[in-house]
Design a protein around this motif. Structure first.
Motif, PDB file in Angstrom:
ATOM      1  N   GLY A 288       0.808  -1.199   0.000  1.00  8.24           N
ATOM      2  CA  GLY A 288       0.000   0.000   0.000  1.00  8.24           C
ATOM      3  C   GLY A 288       0.841   1.248   0.000  1.00  8.24           C
ATOM      4  O   GLY A 288       2.074   1.209   0.086  1.00  8.24           O
ATOM      5  N   LEU A 289       0.198   2.395  -0.094  1.00  7.17           N
ATOM      6  CA  LEU A 289       0.846   3.698  -0.122  1.00  7.17           C
ATOM      7  C   LEU A 289       0.196   4.619   0.905  1.00  7.17           C
ATOM      8  O   LEU A 289      -1.010   4.522   1.170  1.00  7.17           O
ATOM      9  CB  LEU A 289       0.737   4.320  -1.514  1.00  7.17           C
ATOM     10  N   LEU A 290       1.011   5.534   1.457  1.00  6.68           N
ATOM     11  CA  LEU A 290       0.495   6.537   2.387  1.00  6.68           C
ATOM     12  C   LEU A 290       1.239   7.852   2.158  1.00  6.68           C
ATOM     13  O   LEU A 290       2.251   7.900   1.438  1.00  6.68           O
ATOM     14  CB  LEU A 290       0.692   6.092   3.841  1.00  6.68           C
ATOM     15  N   ARG A 291       0.726   8.904   2.771  1.00  5.85           N
ATOM     16  CA  ARG A 291       1.435  10.169   2.754  1.00  5.85           C
ATOM     17  C   ARG A 291       2.815   9.929   3.384  1.00  5.85           C
ATOM     18  O   ARG A 291       2.948   9.113   4.301  1.00  5.85           O
ATOM     19  CB  ARG A 291       0.647  11.201   3.569  1.00  5.85           C
ATOM     20  N   PRO A 292       3.880  10.576   2.939  1.00  9.88           N
ATOM     21  CA  PRO A 292       5.235  10.225   3.394  1.00  9.88           C
ATOM     22  C   PRO A 292       5.392  10.153   4.904  1.00  9.88           C
ATOM     23  O   PRO A 292       5.938   9.160   5.423  1.00  9.88           O
ATOM     24  CB  PRO A 292       6.096  11.327   2.779  1.00  9.88           C
ATOM     25  N   ASP A 293       4.962  11.162   5.669  1.00 12.46           N
ATOM     26  CA  ASP A 293       5.155  11.111   7.116  1.00 12.46           C
ATOM     27  C   ASP A 293       4.328  10.000   7.747  1.00 12.46           C
ATOM     28  O   ASP A 293       4.776   9.337   8.692  1.00 12.46           O
ATOM     29  CB  ASP A 293       4.831  12.453   7.749  1.00 12.46           C
ATOM     30  N   ALA A 294       3.117   9.744   7.204  1.00 16.27           N
ATOM     31  CA  ALA A 294       2.283   8.659   7.719  1.00 16.27           C
ATOM     32  C   ALA A 294       2.911   7.309   7.400  1.00 16.27           C
ATOM     33  O   ALA A 294       2.848   6.378   8.218  1.00 16.27           O
ATOM     34  CB  ALA A 294       0.884   8.741   7.114  1.00 16.27           C
TER      35      ALA A 294
END
Length: 404
Positions: A288-294
């Motif tokens: 999966g992918l998330l916002r960088p800091d998350a």
């Protein structure tokens, strides 16, 4: 075969018996047709599949053909009954005419009998004898005149009696012919009623067969879909088990990620919800992918989770593109945010499995106790409206409109 008890109300009982029979047959076939058609949506609801246009068209065609067949038979019966009534009226009129002719003939026969008795008591030979013997010529002339008048009257009576006999014979013949024709029409009506009964039975059988065939097809479709669903579920379970086994057996290094932050809650980077390019997001352990800091915070949290349970967190959903939000909302509107408002669309939420999804489980309790250390929280709304123990968000507690 379905049957219907017809109420014997005043309007129904006033119909001729054969007409009532046709009406009952027509209602029976219409009820069977209605049940066959109505069964389509009911069966479809049970199996989760709407009936096909071809199936409904075939059933409707059978019902329409049966109804048209019975309607045509009813019209033929109406015409036959009208003809029967006309012939019965003709027979009654001929019988009445014959009765009047018999009465007139009886009266004429009495007159003729009277004439015969008078001739016996006063024979015409006495008058002739009196003339020859030189008797009273005047009295003889008067007697002869009266005899002539009486003879003419007798002749008229005899002629009328003969004509009356002829009229009586003709009237009796007409009455017999009309009665025979009425009997023939009655026999025809009985044959038509029998034919309609046979047509109704065959139509009901055809409709019942169509209904059974439809039910069998729906059952087959439902069984095939259930088998496909089971196969898909088994495949997904195998894949999930394989993924979990792989995670248990391997230590995964956190994927590289360039954190540009800080990032505000909600919209970031000038992107629209669900329309964030993959190049602006970072991968996470488990997929999966998330916002960088998350993403960085999640990868640290899942490594800590592995130390406690021997496996990484199972990720069922992370960043969700807008098209996927639309698809999910169409399938599960009660468990999905309005497309374009989900925190999944900002890359700030995950849905977890492998025990975390079970409220009160050891995995869930670990997340409650430690997720905050990594900036992850279980929003308050996910405890009741709707209830989603698997849903976790990064950085803050959202309201109820930006969850799943």
């Amino acid at each position: 075969m379905l049957r219907l008890s017809i109420a014997r109300g005043p309007a129904f009982t006033k119909l001729p018996r054969s007409r009532r029979t046709v009406t009952a047959l027509a209602v029976t076939v219409m009820v069977v047709a209605g049940s066959a058609i109505a069964a389509g949506p009911a069966l479809a609801q049970d199996s989760g599949q709407a009936p096909t246009a071809a199936q409904l068209a075939a059933i409707r065609k059978l019902a329409a053909a049966a109804q048209a067949e019975l309607a045509a038979g009813a019209r033929r019966l109406d015409a036959a009954q009208a003809r029967q009534r006309q012939l019965a009226a003709q027979a009654a009129a001929a019988t009445a005419q014959a009765r009047r002719a018999e009465q007139r003939l009886a009266a004429l026969q009495e007159q003729i009998a009277g004439f015969a008795g008078s001739m016996y008591e006063h024979p015409t030979s006495d008058v002739v004898t009196e003339v020859i013997a030189g008797g009273d010529l005047q009295r003889a002339l008067q007697a002869t005149t009266l005899l002539t008048i009486a003879s003419g009257s007798h002749l008229a009576v005899l002629r009328e009696a003969s004509a009356t006999r002829t009229e009586l014979a003709q009237a009796q013949l007409r009455a017999a012919q009309a009665a025979a024709a009425a009997a023939a029409v009655q026999a025809s009506i009985q044959r038509q009623v029998a034919a309609l009964r046979d047509a109704a039975a065959k139509a009901a059988q055809r409709l019942e067969a169509a209904q059974k065939a439809y039910a069998a097809e729906q059952a087959r479709i439902a069984a095939a879909r259930a088998a496909a669903a089971r196969a898909a579920a088994e495949k997904a379970a195998r894949e999930r088990a394989a993924r979990e086994a792989a995670l248990r057996d391997a230590i995964v290094a956190p994927p590289p990620c360039d954190v540009q932050g800080p990032y505000p809650p909600g919209p970031w980077g000038g992107y629209a919800n669900g329309l964030i390019p993959a190049s602006a997001l970072c991968p996470i352990i488990g997929g999966g992918l998330l916002r960088p800091d998350a993403a960085v915070a999640f990868n640290r949290m899942t490594q800590a989770y592995r130390q406690a349970f021997g496996t990484y967190l199972c990720v069922n959903a992370s960043y969700r593109p807008y098209a996927d939000q639309v698809r999910l909302f169409r399938i599960q509107p009660s468990l999905s945010a309005v497309p374009g408002t989900s925190n999944h669309g900002w890359g700030e939420a995950v849905d977890l499995g492998c025990g975390v999804q079970n409220y009160g489980s050891p995995q869930f309790r670990w997340m409650v106790a430690h997720a905050g250390e990594f900036g992850w929280v279980h929003p308050a709304w996910a405890n009741h409206s709707p209830f989603e123990p698997w849903h976790w968000e990064f950085g803050y507690i959202s309201d109820g409109d930006t969850g799943t």
